[in-house]
Design a protein around this motif. Sequence first.
Motif, PDB file in Angstrom:
ATOM      1  N   ALA A 180       0.844  -1.198   0.000  1.00 51.30           N
ATOM      2  CA  ALA A 180       0.000   0.000   0.000  1.00 51.30           C
ATOM      3  C   ALA A 180       0.877   1.245   0.000  1.00 51.30           C
ATOM      4  O   ALA A 180       2.005   1.219   0.503  1.00 51.30           O
ATOM      5  CB  ALA A 180      -0.942   0.023   1.196  1.00 51.30           C
ATOM      6  N   ALA A 181       0.358   2.318  -0.575  1.00 48.23           N
ATOM      7  CA  ALA A 181       0.999   3.627  -0.503  1.00 48.23           C
ATOM      8  C   ALA A 181       0.361   4.388   0.652  1.00 48.23           C
ATOM      9  O   ALA A 181      -0.863   4.350   0.821  1.00 48.23           O
ATOM     10  CB  ALA A 181       0.813   4.392  -1.800  1.00 48.23           C
ATOM     11  N   PHE A 226       1.563  15.784   0.461  1.00 45.74           N
ATOM     12  CA  PHE A 226       2.110  14.433   0.443  1.00 45.74           C
ATOM     13  C   PHE A 226       1.040  13.402   0.086  1.00 45.74           C
ATOM     14  O   PHE A 226       1.356  12.351  -0.484  1.00 45.74           O
ATOM     15  CB  PHE A 226       2.742  14.091   1.797  1.00 45.74           C
ATOM     16  CG  PHE A 226       3.643  12.891   1.725  1.00 45.74           C
ATOM     17  CD1 PHE A 226       4.953  13.009   1.342  1.00 45.74           C
ATOM     18  CD2 PHE A 226       3.154  11.625   2.014  1.00 45.74           C
ATOM     19  CE1 PHE A 226       5.786  11.904   1.252  1.00 45.74           C
ATOM     20  CE2 PHE A 226       3.968  10.507   1.928  1.00 45.74           C
ATOM     21  CZ  PHE A 226       5.296  10.650   1.543  1.00 45.74           C
ATOM     22  N   ARG A 227      -0.203  13.707   0.400  1.00 47.15           N
ATOM     23  CA  ARG A 227      -1.273  12.779   0.024  1.00 47.15           C
ATOM     24  C   ARG A 227      -1.300  12.587  -1.501  1.00 47.15           C
ATOM     25  O   ARG A 227      -1.528  11.468  -1.983  1.00 47.15           O
ATOM     26  CB  ARG A 227      -2.627  13.293   0.502  1.00 47.15           C
ATOM     27  CG  ARG A 227      -3.788  12.366   0.128  1.00 47.15           C
ATOM     28  CD  ARG A 227      -5.073  12.766   0.807  1.00 47.15           C
ATOM     29  NE  ARG A 227      -6.167  11.861   0.452  1.00 47.15           N
ATOM     30  CZ  ARG A 227      -7.335  11.816   1.091  1.00 47.15           C
ATOM     31  NH1 ARG A 227      -7.555  12.628   2.118  1.00 47.15           N
ATOM     32  NH2 ARG A 227      -8.265  10.982   0.702  1.00 47.15           N
ATOM     33  N   THR A 232      -0.379   9.229  -6.222  1.00 51.41           N
ATOM     34  CA  THR A 232       0.309   8.973  -7.491  1.00 51.41           C
ATOM     35  C   THR A 232       1.060   7.642  -7.431  1.00 51.41           C
ATOM     36  O   THR A 232       1.087   6.894  -8.415  1.00 51.41           O
ATOM     37  CB  THR A 232       1.277  10.124  -7.811  1.00 51.41           C
ATOM     38  OG1 THR A 232       0.543  11.355  -7.861  1.00 51.41           O
ATOM     39  CG2 THR A 232       1.971   9.914  -9.151  1.00 51.41           C
ATOM     40  N   ILE A 233       1.650   7.347  -6.282  1.00 51.61           N
ATOM     41  CA  ILE A 233       2.327   6.055  -6.107  1.00 51.61           C
ATOM     42  C   ILE A 233       1.316   4.915  -6.167  1.00 51.61           C
ATOM     43  O   ILE A 233       1.534   3.896  -6.840  1.00 51.61           O
ATOM     44  CB  ILE A 233       3.103   6.026  -4.778  1.00 51.61           C
ATOM     45  CG1 ILE A 233       4.269   7.018  -4.833  1.00 51.61           C
ATOM     46  CG2 ILE A 233       3.612   4.612  -4.474  1.00 51.61           C
ATOM     47  CD1 ILE A 233       4.980   7.209  -3.508  1.00 51.61           C
ATOM     48  N   ASP A 287       6.287  14.015 -13.459  1.00 42.58           N
ATOM     49  CA  ASP A 287       7.563  13.325 -13.667  1.00 42.58           C
ATOM     50  C   ASP A 287       7.501  11.898 -13.126  1.00 42.58           C
ATOM     51  O   ASP A 287       8.042  10.964 -13.733  1.00 42.58           O
ATOM     52  CB  ASP A 287       8.681  14.102 -12.989  1.00 42.58           C
ATOM     53  CG  ASP A 287      10.028  13.914 -13.670  1.00 42.58           C
ATOM     54  OD1 ASP A 287      10.047  13.485 -14.824  1.00 42.58           O
ATOM     55  OD2 ASP A 287      11.063  14.202 -13.036  1.00 42.58           O
ATOM     56  N   MET A 288       6.845  11.723 -11.978  1.00 42.81           N
ATOM     57  CA  MET A 288       6.679  10.377 -11.424  1.00 42.81           C
ATOM     58  C   MET A 288       5.933   9.466 -12.398  1.00 42.81           C
ATOM     59  O   MET A 288       6.280   8.286 -12.568  1.00 42.81           O
ATOM     60  CB  MET A 288       5.945  10.443 -10.089  1.00 42.81           C
ATOM     61  CG  MET A 288       6.777  11.041  -8.951  1.00 42.81           C
ATOM     62  SD  MET A 288       5.767  11.319  -7.460  1.00 42.81           S
ATOM     63  CE  MET A 288       5.324   9.647  -7.008  1.00 42.81           C
TER      64      MET A 288
END
Length: 295
Positions: A180-181, A226-227, A232-233, A287-288
């Motif tokens: 999980a992210a 950060f959420r 995105t992750i 970019d990610m």
Amino acid sequence: MRIFVTGASGFIGSAIVKKLQARGYQVQGLARSEASAEKLQQQGVQVIRGDLEDLVGLRKAVEQSDGVIHAGYIHDFSRMDHAADVDQRAILAMGEVLAGSDRPLIVTTGTALVSPGRLATEQIRPTAGAHPRSNSNVAALALADSGVRVALVRLPPTVHGAGDHGFIPMIINMAKEKGAAVYVGDGENRWPAVHRDDAAELFCLAAEKAEPGAILHAVQEEGVPFRQIAETIGAGLALPVKSLTLEEAKEWLGWMAFFASTDNPSSSAWTRETFNWQPRGPGLLQDMRESGYFA
């Protein structure tokens, strides 16, 4: 002109080298391993073998240069005091050689050391004792009194781009391992960010134009919640995204929990205006998604 670069083979340092060469500079690069030396040679860099603890070697390299960009650092979070002490001794040794000259000494540091929870600006000076690395920042700026054209370039927690091996890839790997992210609390704590090519451009501008004692912010995005990074992750890995308490995050992320919960909004308004620095790279989230972070 010849510029000596510590950390020249690293993720950011190698981008600095390319920018310097494109501007016509000859580059000397510090290499502590054979692999780093070979990489620098392939880039057309004059290799200086040694490390940040070899003060004699550092002094010799600086004597042969027209300026220094100090991008090297020992990123060992289990020995932060040691890393900061090595950094300070290296800065002072190089500063001794540059004293009384107009040659630049550009020192790398971070926005996360400045003012957690409130907007970090270039006008906020480092305070001794605030963090192990703060002491070397204070010592660096004091070299201006000895006739060194010293300046700090503060980098955000994430300097991103293809080949990144910093915090974002670490968090991605943890998400893969844990399934999980995650983010802490409501995830509204903010991370500033910059593409490494834009950061490298600013180091060049600092070496050319910064006044003694200047502080520059290599910040492209003032603060990405950060959420959104976690989401995105999650999307990139097809994993769920969830909130953790700080205590849960310490179990989940280990030492990274501190950084994952840090609120570090940072401005670069003065830097942009003073140096005509205009970041052009993609933003962090784009970019990610597009630069192989989830390959």
